[in-house]
Design a protein around this motif. Structure first.
Motif, PDB file in Angstrom:
ATOM      1  N   ALA A 203       0.846  -1.209   0.000  1.00 15.08           N
ATOM      2  CA  ALA A 203       0.000   0.000   0.000  1.00 15.08           C
ATOM      3  C   ALA A 203       0.874   1.249   0.000  1.00 15.08           C
ATOM      4  CB  ALA A 203      -0.919   0.002   1.206  1.00 15.08           C
ATOM      5  N   LYS A 204       0.623   2.144  -0.934  1.00 17.26           N
ATOM      6  CA  LYS A 204       1.391   3.382  -1.067  1.00 17.26           C
ATOM      7  C   LYS A 204       0.464   4.587  -0.919  1.00 17.26           C
ATOM      8  CE  LYS A 204       5.380   1.437  -2.124  1.00 17.26           C
ATOM      9  NZ  LYS A 204       4.967   0.024  -2.059  1.00 17.26           N
ATOM     10  N   ASN A 205       0.887   5.538  -0.104  1.00 18.20           N
ATOM     11  CA  ASN A 205       0.087   6.739   0.148  1.00 18.20           C
ATOM     12  C   ASN A 205       0.457   7.825  -0.846  1.00 18.20           C
ATOM     13  OD1 ASN A 205      -1.228   9.035   1.256  1.00 18.20           O
ATOM     14  ND2 ASN A 205      -1.129   8.138   3.292  1.00 18.20           N
ATOM     15  N   ARG A 206      -0.522   8.270  -1.593  1.00 21.05           N
ATOM     16  CA  ARG A 206      -0.339   9.369  -2.543  1.00 21.05           C
ATOM     17  C   ARG A 206      -1.304  10.512  -2.208  1.00 21.05           C
ATOM     18  NH1 ARG A 206       3.654   7.116  -3.040  1.00 21.05           N
ATOM     19  NH2 ARG A 206       4.746   6.398  -4.912  1.00 21.05           N
ATOM     20  N   GLY A 207      -1.467  10.758  -0.916  1.00 22.21           N
ATOM     21  CA  GLY A 207      -2.273  11.891  -0.477  1.00 22.21           C
ATOM     22  C   GLY A 207      -1.410  13.127  -0.302  1.00 22.21           C
ATOM     23  N   ILE A 208      -1.900  14.258  -0.773  1.00 22.98           N
ATOM     24  CA  ILE A 208      -1.224  15.545  -0.574  1.00 22.98           C
ATOM     25  C   ILE A 208      -2.228  16.507   0.042  1.00 22.98           C
ATOM     26  CG2 ILE A 208      -0.160  17.551  -1.681  1.00 22.98           C
ATOM     27  CD1 ILE A 208       1.062  15.762  -3.741  1.00 22.98           C
ATOM     28  N   SER A 209      -1.896  17.000   1.215  1.00 23.07           N
ATOM     29  CA  SER A 209      -2.788  17.909   1.931  1.00 23.07           C
ATOM     30  C   SER A 209      -3.114  19.141   1.097  1.00 23.07           C
ATOM     31  CB  SER A 209      -2.138  18.330   3.255  1.00 23.07           C
ATOM     32  OG  SER A 209      -2.973  19.195   3.968  1.00 23.07           O
ATOM     33  N   GLY A 210      -4.403  19.423   0.965  1.00 20.16           N
ATOM     34  CA  GLY A 210      -4.846  20.600   0.219  1.00 20.16           C
ATOM     35  C   GLY A 210      -5.038  20.382  -1.264  1.00 20.16           C
ATOM     36  N   ASP A 211      -4.734  19.194  -1.757  1.00 21.12           N
ATOM     37  CA  ASP A 211      -4.773  18.982  -3.203  1.00 21.12           C
ATOM     38  C   ASP A 211      -6.210  18.988  -3.739  1.00 21.12           C
ATOM     39  OD1 ASP A 211      -3.564  18.723  -5.639  1.00 21.12           O
ATOM     40  OD2 ASP A 211      -3.009  16.614  -5.417  1.00 21.12           O
ATOM     41  N   ILE A 212      -6.308  19.297  -5.026  1.00 18.18           N
ATOM     42  CA  ILE A 212      -7.579  19.349  -5.735  1.00 18.18           C
ATOM     43  C   ILE A 212      -7.509  18.416  -6.946  1.00 18.18           C
ATOM     44  CG2 ILE A 212      -8.130  21.689  -4.968  1.00 18.18           C
ATOM     45  CD1 ILE A 212      -7.132  22.763  -7.629  1.00 18.18           C
ATOM     46  N   THR A 213      -8.614  18.246  -7.630  1.00 22.62           N
ATOM     47  CA  THR A 213      -8.641  17.315  -8.760  1.00 22.62           C
ATOM     48  C   THR A 213      -7.656  17.702  -9.861  1.00 22.62           C
ATOM     49  OG1 THR A 213     -10.522  18.521  -9.723  1.00 22.62           O
ATOM     50  CG2 THR A 213     -11.023  16.575  -8.384  1.00 22.62           C
ATOM     51  N   PHE A 214      -7.452  18.994 -10.063  1.00 17.61           N
ATOM     52  CA  PHE A 214      -6.498  19.442 -11.085  1.00 17.61           C
ATOM     53  C   PHE A 214      -5.077  19.047 -10.701  1.00 17.61           C
ATOM     54  CE2 PHE A 214     -10.133  22.204 -11.829  1.00 17.61           C
ATOM     55  CZ  PHE A 214     -10.206  22.244 -13.212  1.00 17.61           C
ATOM     56  N   GLY A 215      -4.767  19.094  -9.406  1.00 17.63           N
ATOM     57  CA  GLY A 215      -3.456  18.680  -8.930  1.00 17.63           C
ATOM     58  C   GLY A 215      -3.242  17.193  -9.102  1.00 17.63           C
ATOM     59  N   VAL A 216      -4.286  16.407  -8.856  1.00 14.65           N
ATOM     60  CA  VAL A 216      -4.200  14.962  -9.043  1.00 14.65           C
ATOM     61  C   VAL A 216      -3.938  14.638 -10.512  1.00 14.65           C
ATOM     62  CG1 VAL A 216      -5.550  12.830  -9.041  1.00 14.65           C
ATOM     63  CG2 VAL A 216      -5.558  14.306  -7.030  1.00 14.65           C
ATOM     64  N   LEU A 217      -4.638  15.312 -11.403  1.00 16.37           N
ATOM     65  CA  LEU A 217      -4.415  15.080 -12.828  1.00 16.37           C
ATOM     66  C   LEU A 217      -2.982  15.432 -13.232  1.00 16.37           C
ATOM     67  CD1 LEU A 217      -7.765  16.392 -14.348  1.00 16.37           C
ATOM     68  CD2 LEU A 217      -6.839  14.081 -14.611  1.00 16.37           C
ATOM     69  N   GLU A 218      -2.443  16.482 -12.637  1.00 18.11           N
ATOM     70  CA  GLU A 218      -1.089  16.914 -12.985  1.00 18.11           C
ATOM     71  C   GLU A 218      -0.045  15.884 -12.560  1.00 18.11           C
ATOM     72  OE1 GLU A 218       1.835  20.532 -11.610  1.00 18.11           O
ATOM     73  OE2 GLU A 218      -0.228  21.049 -12.112  1.00 18.11           O
ATOM     74  N   ARG A 219      -0.277  15.185 -11.465  1.00 15.70           N
ATOM     75  CA  ARG A 219       0.703  14.219 -10.954  1.00 15.70           C
ATOM     76  C   ARG A 219       0.300  12.764 -11.211  1.00 15.70           C
ATOM     77  NH1 ARG A 219      -0.753  12.609  -5.405  1.00 15.70           N
ATOM     78  NH2 ARG A 219      -2.490  13.843  -4.601  1.00 15.70           N
ATOM     79  N   LEU A 220      -0.733  12.564 -11.975  1.00 19.48           N
ATOM     80  CA  LEU A 220      -1.277  11.222 -12.174  1.00 19.48           C
ATOM     81  C   LEU A 220      -0.336  10.291 -12.928  1.00 19.48           C
ATOM     82  CD1 LEU A 220      -3.773   9.465 -11.644  1.00 19.48           C
ATOM     83  CD2 LEU A 220      -4.711  10.280 -13.817  1.00 19.48           C
ATOM     84  N   GLN A 221       0.501  10.838 -13.790  1.00 23.56           N
ATOM     85  CA  GLN A 221       1.371   9.984 -14.598  1.00 23.56           C
ATOM     86  C   GLN A 221       2.299   9.140 -13.737  1.00 23.56           C
ATOM     87  OE1 GLN A 221       0.815   9.731 -17.921  1.00 23.56           O
ATOM     88  NE2 GLN A 221       2.140   7.937 -17.775  1.00 23.56           N
ATOM     89  N   GLU A 222       2.724   9.709 -12.606  1.00 22.09           N
ATOM     90  CA  GLU A 222       3.591   8.958 -11.680  1.00 22.09           C
ATOM     91  C   GLU A 222       2.891   7.695 -11.205  1.00 22.09           C
ATOM     92  OE1 GLU A 222       4.741   7.480  -7.830  1.00 22.09           O
ATOM     93  OE2 GLU A 222       3.059   8.874  -8.025  1.00 22.09           O
ATOM     94  N   VAL A 223       1.613   7.800 -10.947  1.00 18.20           N
ATOM     95  CA  VAL A 223       0.818   6.652 -10.513  1.00 18.20           C
ATOM     96  C   VAL A 223       0.646   5.661 -11.659  1.00 18.20           C
ATOM     97  CG1 VAL A 223      -1.457   5.914  -9.697  1.00 18.20           C
ATOM     98  CG2 VAL A 223      -0.405   7.995  -8.759  1.00 18.20           C
ATOM     99  N   ILE A 224       0.316   6.166 -12.822  1.00 17.78           N
ATOM    100  CA  ILE A 224       0.087   5.310 -13.993  1.00 17.78           C
ATOM    101  C   ILE A 224       1.344   4.515 -14.355  1.00 17.78           C
ATOM    102  CG2 ILE A 224      -0.388   5.348 -16.484  1.00 17.78           C
ATOM    103  CD1 ILE A 224      -2.218   7.791 -15.913  1.00 17.78           C
ATOM    104  N   ASP A 225       2.488   5.178 -14.306  1.00 19.51           N
ATOM    105  CA  ASP A 225       3.749   4.532 -14.695  1.00 19.51           C
ATOM    106  C   ASP A 225       4.095   3.333 -13.816  1.00 19.51           C
ATOM    107  OD1 ASP A 225       4.073   6.323 -16.747  1.00 19.51           O
ATOM    108  OD2 ASP A 225       5.503   7.608 -15.692  1.00 19.51           O
ATOM    109  N   ARG A 226       3.538   3.294 -12.620  1.00 16.89           N
ATOM    110  CA  ARG A 226       3.799   2.184 -11.703  1.00 16.89           C
ATOM    111  C   ARG A 226       2.979   0.942 -12.046  1.00 16.89           C
ATOM    112  NH1 ARG A 226       6.633   3.316  -7.151  1.00 16.89           N
ATOM    113  NH2 ARG A 226       7.330   5.471  -7.033  1.00 16.89           N
ATOM    114  N   LYS A 227       1.992   1.109 -12.907  1.00 11.76           N
ATOM    115  CA  LYS A 227       1.102   0.001 -13.264  1.00 11.76           C
ATOM    116  C   LYS A 227       0.603  -0.723 -12.007  1.00 11.76           C
ATOM    117  CE  LYS A 227       1.741   0.481 -17.768  1.00 11.76           C
ATOM    118  NZ  LYS A 227       2.511   1.737 -17.770  1.00 11.76           N
TER     119      LYS A 227
END
Length: 227
Positions: free
Chosen positions: A75-99
């Protein structure tokens, strides 16, 4: 007579402007928390592990150690305090690349607090799903409904008084099953008799205490979402 008509016309136009202005809601989709770049860099630096379970979201997700809570080393935590949906989209590739094997998403309450329109939040939800689907086809996607808030704590006033937005988005999230997404309906498990976040599960009307994460854990385990 002409002057009087012009004056009345001007008053009417000003009234319309004020009325329209009162209905105008401003928002900033470019907002990113102070530690956003630092945390994203930290996430990228972590080694890729097969069959990761990614918990993606804001401070509510960031508020616990998911590997310890669930006894899941992957289990990996990818929570960032204060983040919004636009921020998640901006950093989503890091998650995707991990498959990853699974991605659990809880995001949107900060968008609501920042007056981002529901339609844009919903659009971003769908973009998150589409991008994961395209970039990591075997990843199972789980979307949580938003948690209620409790205004009696008087801590996060921008998040209070917007229950209709939470209810609307939760109804739309529940429809995401049509996109072959597993929806985990957290909302009712955290609700008290007054339709507020249960006081015994929160420290400030927004964030959870350990007892709240235990409720969350039970929902995941009883629902079989961790298998």
């Amino acid at each position: 007579m002409k002057t009087k008509i012009n004056r009345l016309l001007l008053i009417f136009m000003l009234a319309c402007f004020v009325k329209a202005g009162a209905q105008t809601v401003t928002y900033d989709s470019t907002y990113r928390p102070k530690k956003y770049k630092e945390l994203v860099a930290k996430f990228i630096a972590e080694p890729v592990v097969k069959k990761d379970y990614i918990f993606l979201g804001n401070s509510i997700t960031a508020g616990t150690d998911w590997s310890k809570l669930l006894n899941l080393p992957q289990a990996k935590n990818r929570g960032i305090s204060g983040d919004i949906t636009f921020g998640v989209l901006e950093r989503l590739q890091e998650v995707i690349d991990r498959k990853p094997a699974k991605v659990f998403v809880l995001i949107g309450i900060n968008d609501i607090s920042r007056n981002i329109p529901d339609s844009l939040i919903l659009r971003n939800y769908k973009q998150i799903i589409e991008r994961i689907r395209k970039g990591s086809k075997k990843t199972q996607i789980y979307f949580y409904t938003l948690l209620p808030v409790n205004a009696s704590f008087e801590k996060f006033k921008n998040h209070y008084g917007k229950d209709e937005h939470i209810l609307y988005l939760n109804n739309e999230i529940r429809k995401l099953t049509a996109k072959k997404v597993s929806v985990i309906d957290l909302y009712p498990h955290f609700l008290d008799g007054d339709k507020k976040l249960r006081a015994e599960l929160t420290k400030d009307g927004l964030h959870l205490i350990p007892a709240g994460y235990q409720v969350w854990k039970e929902v995941l385990e009883k629902g079989g979402y961790l298998k």
